[in-house]
Structure formats: C-alpha cells, structure tokens
Design an enzyme around this catalytic site. Sequence first.
Site, PDB file in Angstrom:
ATOM      1  N   ASP A 138     -43.658  -6.420 -16.728  1.00 17.61           N
ATOM      2  CA  ASP A 138     -42.696  -7.706 -16.307  1.00 17.61           C
ATOM      3  C   ASP A 138     -42.888  -8.739 -16.112  1.00 17.61           C
ATOM      4  O   ASP A 138     -44.539  -9.185 -15.672  1.00 17.61           O
ATOM      5  CB  ASP A 138     -42.407  -6.382 -14.751  1.00 17.61           C
ATOM      6  CG  ASP A 138     -42.143  -7.389 -13.732  1.00 17.61           C
ATOM      7  OD1 ASP A 138     -40.924  -7.314 -13.808  1.00 17.61           O
ATOM      8  OD2 ASP A 138     -42.021  -7.547 -12.928  1.00 17.61           O
ATOM      9  N   GLU A 181     -40.682  -8.522 -20.775  1.00 20.58           N
ATOM     10  CA  GLU A 181     -39.959  -8.737 -19.785  1.00 20.58           C
ATOM     11  C   GLU A 181     -40.108 -10.436 -19.771  1.00 20.58           C
ATOM     12  O   GLU A 181     -40.480 -11.129 -18.941  1.00 20.58           O
ATOM     13  CB  GLU A 181     -39.262  -7.921 -18.434  1.00 20.58           C
ATOM     14  CG  GLU A 181     -38.128  -8.336 -18.444  1.00 20.58           C
ATOM     15  CD  GLU A 181     -37.817  -9.367 -16.610  1.00 20.58           C
ATOM     16  OE1 GLU A 181     -37.607  -9.522 -16.456  1.00 20.58           O
ATOM     17  OE2 GLU A 181     -39.406  -9.817 -15.885  1.00 20.58           O
TER      18      GLU A 181
END
Length: 707
Positions: free
Chosen positions: A386, A439
């Site tokens: 993330d 990401e």
Amino acid sequence: MAKKTTEPGKAEPAKKAGSTTKTTEKKVTAAKSEKKTATSTKVAEKSATKAVAAAKDKKPSSKKAMPEQPVTKNVESYSRFTDFDIALFKSGKHYKLYEKMGAHVVDYNGVIGTYFSVWAPNAQYVSVIGDFNGWNRGSHALYSRWDSSGIWEGYIPNVGDGETYKYFIKSNSGEELEKSDPFALRWEEPPRTASIVADTYYEWKDEKWMKERYKYNALDKPFSVYEVHLGSWARNPESPDQFLSYAELADKLVPYVKEMGFTHVEFMPIAEHPYYPSWGYQVSGYYAASSRYGTPKQLMHLIETFHQEGIGVIMDWVPSHFPGDIHALYRFDGTHLYEHADMRKGFHPDWKSYIFNYGRNEVRAFLISNAIFWLDRYHVDALRVDAVASMLYLDYSRKEGEWEANQYGGNENLEAISLLKEFNEAVYSNFPDTQTIAEESTSFTGVSRPVYTGGLGFGMKWMMGWMHDTIKYFSTDPLFRKYHHNQITFSLIYAFTENFMLPFSHDEVVYGKGSMLTKMPGDEWQKFANLRLVYSYMFTHPGTKLLFMGAEFGQGTEWDFSRSLDWYVLEYPNHKGIQEVVKALNKLYKSEPALHEKAFEGSGFEWIDGGNANDSTLIYTRRGYDPKDDLVIILNMTPNPHQNYRVGVPDSGSWKEIFNSDDKQYWGSGTGNPRAVKAENEPWNGREQSVEVNLPPLAAIVLKKSK
C-alpha cells in the site's frame, strides 16, 4: 556456550495496570484477572505443548522430559539468539525475526513456560506484565543483553498459550510506558490492546496448491482479483452488527469467489488494527491476524480453503506508516524507535500517522521479516504493498519548506527506495512462486522491473492512471464522448512500460465518489449497459484485473465499511445481469490465451481502429503465443446500434462472436451476431480482409476465428 547477560535493574514497585490504556478497559481486565489467575498455570501447562512443537516445526509430543534442574526464578536467563542472529539483526539482514522476537512457548529444563524478547535499546528497565502476575510491574523483569543489541529477554515458567501480556518499559528519561508486543502473534479484540501468547503451528492441507502455485502466479497466466474487506463483505442478517468469522467466511466467501471465476482474492489489511474505520490501514500488530474475525489458525483455515479450491490469496501490506496509539509502536521505548525522529520524514500529514525510519537497520529487519512472515506462516501467495508513492518521495503531500532534499538535492526517499528493493529481493529469493504488487500512482521509473536492471523489483504495479482516465471517460455522457476519445486510448501509449494491474478498487467507491454503477450516465438501462461495457473493456485491455467487492453485481450505494454489501439487489434482473457478465468475463479471460499470455508484452496487442472518435468505437486485436488464438474486440461507446458495421480482421475465414455484453442474459437488448461472419476480400482498417457485424448499443463484442 551460554551467553552472558546483565542482571535486570532494581525492580520497580508493584503497580497494577489494566491491559489497555483506558480506565474502563482496565476494570474489565481486572475482573478477568481474578477469574483467570487461579487457573493460568493449569491452562498454560495443558496448552503449551502444542506451541512448543510450533517452535520446533513438528507435531506436539505427549512425552514430557524430567527437569534437569529446578526452575526457581520468576524470570530465567534464557535466549533464542545466536551471535549470528544478533549480527544479522544489527545489520538489518535478519529476515526471520519472528522466530526469535516476541513470545514463544518453550520447554526449558522440563518446565513449560514462555520466552519473551523485545527490542528497547533506550530503556533502563523492562518487565512483562499480564494476567499471570496481576499486572505487577516489578515481579518479572527481563534481562538486558550484553551485546548492545538493545534486546531484553527472559524465560517465565508456567506462562503459556492464551496468556495476555504487555511490556512495562521505563525509558532512560524516566518515562513509564505499557506497550503491546510488536511481534505478538495474537492481540486482544479492540478496543482492548494487550498481546496474547500464541503460536502459528498449523497442519496445512494445501500441499497440491503450494506445489503448483507457480503456475497460477506466473505473469503469462490469468490473474483476476476480487478485493475484499472482510468486515463488510457480508454480515449475518439476524445480527447485522456482528462480523462473520474466518470460519464462516471459509464457508461463504470461498464458494462465492470460485463461482464468480476469480483466480485470486485480495484481503484489505487483516493485520491487527485498533481503529476499524481505518479499513485496516492503521496497523498496530504487524504479526497478528485481526482478532475481530477469529484466531490465527482460523485465518489459516480460510486461506487453506481458498487454496483447496484453486484460488490464490493476496494480502494488503502496509509498510508506509503506522498510527500513534500509545500502546503500540509509536515512541516504543520513550524515543522515536520505529518512526523517523525528524517529523519532516517521520509524520504523514494526510493520515496523521507516523512513517518508519527506513534507514535504521533494525526497523528494516522488522519490516522485511514481517513480509516474509505472512508468506511463510500463513501461506499468502502475494503481497499488495500500500501507498508506495508516499514512501518514494520526501515531498509527498508536503508543501515547500516542509521537507528536506536527499543528499543529491532530489526529492526521492533513498532509504525507502533501498528498503523496497531489498524487500522484493528477499521475497523473490525465498518465495519465487509468489508476487509483489505495488499501489503506486506516479511515473516513477521501473517499479515492476528487476532490481538488477535498476528497478524496484515488484512483480506488478497498479495502473492508477488507467483507472482514473477510464472512470472519467465512462462518466461522460455518450453524446460528448467523441470529444474525449484520447482519454480512453491514452493508456495504450504506456501500457507496456510496467507490468500493470487494472484496478477498480475500494478507493473509487467511497468518500462521496458513489458506486461504480452510479458513476455511469444515462437512464437505468444505459447505466447498466455502460457498467457491462466498462468491465468488458477492462477484461480485454492488456494487464491483470482487480475488482472491488460489490462492483461485481452493480451495487447502487457506495461502499460502507460499517455494514454488509447490498446482496438483496441480486433479486433484480439488472443487477443479476451485471453479476453474470462478470462471471462470463472471468471465464473468457481464463479460457482465451490471447487475453493473458502476453498481458505485459506489446506484441500481445494491436489497434485495428483506435481513432474513430466520431463513432466512439474502439477496435483492437489481442494475441497469445499461437496465432489461432487471436481475438478481435469491438467496443461501441454510444447507445446507437450499428448494423452491417465493417471491421478489418487479421485473417480470412469465418469469425464467430464468443462474447457479447448486450446479451439478454445480462439484461441487454440481445443485439448481436448469432451466426459466424465470413471475412471478405475487402480491405478495411489497413487489413486485407474485413467482416460486417452488428454492433449492439453501449456494448462490447469479441470475435474469434472459427476452426
């Protein structure tokens, strides 16, 4: 040879403290303590044998050794660390710290107990407090190692599996802290915050999957991901405020994902997090599965069940920041131990959280060990990392004057870049059949390129630009799409610069953005047709796929983490049609080699006509290794059907329609080409051969040469 240790400092006076930092929670724990203290020794001796076996990685033994010498101290001098372990830890190269740090049930001199170790280099005193000693700060002091590692350790007899505990830390400054264990394998269910002695021994029954996993994770195989937030995928209708457990999810979620045809499931963060509305992205217990849904072994059963059905499991991993909860990592030993002391590097202005000190060796070992832990102990098949962009840039979300340039005058965070490279090298060295997925939303070069070529080393990268451009285009009234044609074709200019995954993720259906369905323009029929079309575009565009839960049946409301998805809408044929088209697209994606074999190669895609802005149509070819697998995809982005629409094709012969998003079974109009169309020797779109087809409104059709 036994290692020398330094005797603990003068014992602190006894002080009763609850398992949380909140007064009300202390009362709960105190009541629990009275009941549990009397039986803790018996429970520990009964359950610890299995945990001892976990440390030895074999089945428990029922035979108990006779004591070599009596254990008489509250805390015995005992260590699991070798000199080599310490050298690796100090250099940041110890990638299996979870085997050493934390709480481990062991048989020491014939007595079952727990070995505790914690890194607190700026402490003058550390003790273990818990139900077993009435939260007495002075009774069970740990020993400080002699080697300047900053590790405190010791063995406490008759403490076993299921015991709650924390570390009491008195810093060199005199500050007194009660901290949960950074390496705890289990935590109390929030809002309580104590750690729990546990193990991760599990008799896995997924040997076939693990042996053949490399086939399913390969970059030339179909990779279709269903992104799930476990707490809100579904709830019990009779108890809507109650989460489904890991065990219940194994019974309900697994068959659903299989029925829908997804190859992988992605769990939004399931590591322990105190604040449920953070969706799991504010992690406090990096080595513990969230206790909201059950025990670590119940999560292992859920993952095993997915594997037995041939479905891979991806876990969201959050090395970018952590919350400032006083019981967790923040100022762990009274200093900025895990976070960067310079708040220009150590504080995240968007999330009001703290950023790891990526330049500190021990912190690097903590993070990389954590990644390896989930792949090792939980058999996770891939890690989606993330907020990589926030790690890469020193000026991320910062104004001028709020950040400091690196040694070369640039805005790149060199320490974070180094960590990410080392993380990927460690993962692929130890688990070459897994994947790492970034990401990352910027144009940073080489995110999914090997480290040895200068890249970051990820296997894949989310194609955020594609997601934003696609949603923006499809949100536009079809009448005006011809003026935005370059928005939908732009992605193919850079589609092969990285190994891209195409996401329609959770971030696009929250904070007032509406659901995927409500983004679509037009009346009810057009909204559903547009949604079927955008999914068809995603599944036929180069790259792997990701779809967030609820989007697969066209949920009308935006995602709400506090309740279940709106499963009741499947009673209506329009929503059922969306679900059926996603099933069909997954089947098409997996069965047609042209859609996945060259997902990351330019030779796997060719425009036939990408410039017809006036008609708002897209026509392209997808190719696999064998020319006989070539497909022709035609998208009509307007509500106007076209009869006898001529399209250039790569080869002569008959071409059959193998997919049509306007089929009546999907709640479409039924316009299409039920019979194969024969190619004619009429040049069109730069091809020698062409066919005439009927193009349905707001729909995609896929043609394949008949055998």
